[in-house]
Motif scaffolding. Structure first.
Motif, PDB file in Angstrom:
ATOM      1  N   ASP A   1     -13.612   5.457   1.228  1.00 34.88           N
ATOM      2  CA  ASP A   1     -13.063   4.597   0.181  1.00 34.88           C
ATOM      3  C   ASP A   1     -11.564   4.321   0.334  1.00 34.88           C
ATOM      4  N   TYR A   2     -10.907   4.905   1.344  1.00 30.35           N
ATOM      5  CA  TYR A   2      -9.460   4.752   1.505  1.00 30.35           C
ATOM      6  C   TYR A   2      -9.105   4.303   2.913  1.00 30.35           C
ATOM      7  N   THR A   3      -8.001   3.563   3.002  1.00 37.46           N
ATOM      8  CA  THR A   3      -7.481   3.101   4.284  1.00 37.46           C
ATOM      9  C   THR A   3      -6.086   3.667   4.472  1.00 37.46           C
ATOM     10  N   VAL A   4      -5.836   4.169   5.671  1.00 35.67           N
ATOM     11  CA  VAL A   4      -4.518   4.668   6.054  1.00 35.67           C
ATOM     12  C   VAL A   4      -3.895   3.623   6.972  1.00 35.67           C
ATOM     13  N   ASP A   5      -2.698   3.165   6.617  1.00 38.56           N
ATOM     14  CA  ASP A   5      -1.962   2.170   7.416  1.00 38.56           C
ATOM     15  C   ASP A   5      -0.636   2.755   7.869  1.00 38.56           C
ATOM     16  N   PHE A   6      -0.326   2.550   9.146  1.00 38.10           N
ATOM     17  CA  PHE A   6       0.999   2.811   9.685  1.00 38.10           C
ATOM     18  C   PHE A   6       1.622   1.438   9.880  1.00 38.10           C
ATOM     19  N   VAL A   7       2.700   1.161   9.153  1.00 36.01           N
ATOM     20  CA  VAL A   7       3.284  -0.179   9.141  1.00 36.01           C
ATOM     21  C   VAL A   7       4.706  -0.124   9.697  1.00 36.01           C
ATOM     22  N   THR A   8       5.003  -1.037  10.626  1.00 36.96           N
ATOM     23  CA  THR A   8       6.342  -1.165  11.194  1.00 36.96           C
ATOM     24  C   THR A   8       6.793  -2.612  11.028  1.00 36.96           C
ATOM     25  N   PHE A   9       7.965  -2.811  10.441  1.00 38.00           N
ATOM     26  CA  PHE A   9       8.517  -4.152  10.249  1.00 38.00           C
ATOM     27  C   PHE A   9       9.580  -4.429  11.297  1.00 38.00           C
TER      28      PHE A   9
ATOM     29  N   TRP B   1      -0.211   4.703  -2.007  1.00 37.57           N
ATOM     30  CA  TRP B   1       0.550   5.946  -1.929  1.00 37.57           C
ATOM     31  C   TRP B   1       1.146   5.956  -0.540  1.00 37.57           C
ATOM     32  N   GLY B   2       2.398   6.375  -0.392  1.00 40.14           N
ATOM     33  CA  GLY B   2       2.980   6.284   0.933  1.00 40.14           C
ATOM     34  C   GLY B   2       4.147   7.199   1.168  1.00 40.14           C
TER      35      GLY B   2
ATOM     36  N   ALA C   1       8.563   9.747  -0.517  1.00 33.84           N
ATOM     37  CA  ALA C   1       7.144   9.525  -0.787  1.00 33.84           C
ATOM     38  C   ALA C   1       7.092   8.598  -1.995  1.00 33.84           C
ATOM     39  N   PHE C   2       6.059   7.750  -2.063  1.00 33.16           N
ATOM     40  CA  PHE C   2       6.009   6.806  -3.175  1.00 33.16           C
ATOM     41  C   PHE C   2       4.590   6.535  -3.638  1.00 33.16           C
ATOM     42  N   TYR C   3       4.515   6.059  -4.866  1.00 27.17           N
ATOM     43  CA  TYR C   3       3.293   5.495  -5.428  1.00 27.17           C
ATOM     44  C   TYR C   3       3.648   4.117  -5.939  1.00 27.17           C
ATOM     45  N   ALA C   4       2.925   3.108  -5.483  1.00 25.98           N
ATOM     46  CA  ALA C   4       3.146   1.729  -5.910  1.00 25.98           C
ATOM     47  C   ALA C   4       1.897   1.259  -6.641  1.00 25.98           C
ATOM     48  N   PRO C   5       1.929   1.210  -7.974  1.00 28.29           N
ATOM     49  CA  PRO C   5       0.754   0.737  -8.703  1.00 28.29           C
ATOM     50  C   PRO C   5       0.542  -0.762  -8.481  1.00 28.29           C
ATOM     51  N   ALA C   6      -0.635  -1.244  -8.827  1.00 28.97           N
ATOM     52  CA  ALA C   6      -0.923  -2.675  -8.746  1.00 28.97           C
ATOM     53  C   ALA C   6       0.120  -3.445  -9.538  1.00 28.97           C
ATOM     54  N   GLY C   7       0.423  -4.669  -9.098  1.00 30.20           N
ATOM     55  CA  GLY C   7       1.383  -5.513  -9.794  1.00 30.20           C
ATOM     56  C   GLY C   7       2.744  -5.548  -9.136  1.00 30.20           C
ATOM     57  N   HIS C   8       2.832  -5.173  -7.881  1.00 31.88           N
ATOM     58  CA  HIS C   8       4.113  -5.167  -7.169  1.00 31.88           C
ATOM     59  C   HIS C   8       4.142  -6.291  -6.124  1.00 31.88           C
ATOM     60  N   VAL C   9       5.351  -6.581  -5.659  1.00 36.19           N
ATOM     61  CA  VAL C   9       5.555  -7.529  -4.565  1.00 36.19           C
ATOM     62  C   VAL C   9       6.603  -6.935  -3.632  1.00 36.19           C
TER      63      VAL C   9
ATOM     64  N   GLU D   1       9.622   1.814   8.996  1.00 37.77           N
ATOM     65  CA  GLU D   1       8.275   2.320   9.291  1.00 37.77           C
ATOM     66  C   GLU D   1       7.820   3.159   8.111  1.00 37.77           C
ATOM     67  N   TYR D   2       6.585   2.920   7.693  1.00 38.61           N
ATOM     68  CA  TYR D   2       6.046   3.751   6.624  1.00 38.61           C
ATOM     69  C   TYR D   2       4.539   3.882   6.762  1.00 38.61           C
ATOM     70  N   LEU D   3       4.024   4.866   6.073  1.00 38.88           N
ATOM     71  CA  LEU D   3       2.597   5.136   5.989  1.00 38.88           C
ATOM     72  C   LEU D   3       2.170   4.775   4.582  1.00 38.88           C
ATOM     73  N   GLN D   4       1.018   4.106   4.453  1.00 36.68           N
ATOM     74  CA  GLN D   4       0.484   3.894   3.116  1.00 36.68           C
ATOM     75  C   GLN D   4      -1.001   4.203   3.112  1.00 36.68           C
ATOM     76  N   ILE D   5      -1.464   4.722   1.999  1.00 37.90           N
ATOM     77  CA  ILE D   5      -2.876   5.033   1.786  1.00 37.90           C
ATOM     78  C   ILE D   5      -3.309   4.232   0.568  1.00 37.90           C
ATOM     79  N   SER D   6      -4.401   3.488   0.733  1.00 38.61           N
ATOM     80  CA  SER D   6      -4.815   2.531  -0.294  1.00 38.61           C
ATOM     81  C   SER D   6      -6.325   2.542  -0.456  1.00 38.61           C
ATOM     82  N   PRO D   7      -6.818   2.220  -1.650  1.00 40.80           N
ATOM     83  CA  PRO D   7      -8.261   2.030  -1.816  1.00 40.80           C
ATOM     84  C   PRO D   7      -8.719   0.861  -0.935  1.00 40.80           C
ATOM     85  N   SER D   8      -9.714   1.101  -0.105  1.00 35.01           N
ATOM     86  CA  SER D   8     -10.129   0.120   0.910  1.00 35.01           C
ATOM     87  C   SER D   8     -10.562  -1.216   0.322  1.00 35.01           C
ATOM     88  N   ASP D   9     -11.350  -1.219  -0.742  1.00 40.49           N
ATOM     89  CA  ASP D   9     -11.836  -2.487  -1.300  1.00 40.49           C
ATOM     90  C   ASP D   9     -10.695  -3.353  -1.812  1.00 40.49           C
TER      91      ASP D   9
END
Length: 127
Positions: free
Chosen positions: A27-35, A58-59, A82-90, A99-107
Motif C-alpha cells: 500500500d506504500y511507495t518509497v521514492d528517492f527524489v533528486t532535483f 512522510w520523508g 524528517a517531515f510529514y506533508a499532509p494532503a493539500g500542499h504544493v 535529494e530526499y526520500l518520501q513514503i506515500s500511500p500508493s493509490d
C-alpha cells in the motif's frame, strides 16, 4: 523483509529536471527524489482538487531544501529534516541538488502522478 535503495529501485525515471527512483511495497511507495533544477509544481498540479497535491508524504531530506506551500502557510524542510506533508500542499521551491526520500500511500500517489505527468508532457517542447 523487502528493502530498496536509490540504486535498486525499479520504478520512476529520469525526467531531466528531476530523477525519481521508486519502489512500491504493498500500500506504500518509497521514492528517492533528486532535483537538478528548481521546480514550481503549481502548473503540474492543475486539475487536482484545489490544484494541490492530495497525497500525504512522510520523508527525510538528505541534501538541500524543499518548500511546500499550504493555503495558510509555507513549510521549509532542510538537510537532516524528517517531515510529514499532509494532503493539500504544493511544492513551490526545491533547491537544485536537493535529494530526499518520501513514503506515500500508493493509490493516492498514483492518482497525483497521473496528473503531474499529463501536465508535464503537455508543457514539454516537442523533440
Amino acid at each position: 523483509m523487502p528493502k530498496v535503495s536509490r540504486d535498486t529501485a525499479t520504478q520512476g525515471g529520469d525526467y531531466g529536471a528531476v530523477v525519481d527512483r521508486a519502489e512500491e511495497f504493498g500500500d506504500y511507495t518509497v521514492d528517492f527524489v533528486t532535483f537538478r533544477e528548481d521546480i514550481d509544481h503549481r502548473p503540474l498540479l492543475k486539475g487536482l482538487p484545489d490544484d494541490r497535491c492530495q497525497c500525504p508524504h512522510w520523508g527525510y531530506v538528505f541534501r538541500g531544501e524543499l518548500t511546500l506551500h499550504y493555503a495558510d502557510h509555507d513549510e521549509i524542510y532542510r538537510e537532516g529534516d524528517a517531515f510529514y506533508a499532509p494532503a493539500g500542499h504544493v511544492p513551490v521551491h526545491t533547491e537544485p541538488g536537493s535529494e530526499y526520500l518520501q513514503i506515500s500511500p500508493s493509490d493516492e500517489l498514483r492518482r497525483t502522478n497521473e496528473v503531474i505527468m499529463k501536465n508535464f508532457t503537455a508543457r514539454r517542447p516537442p523533440d
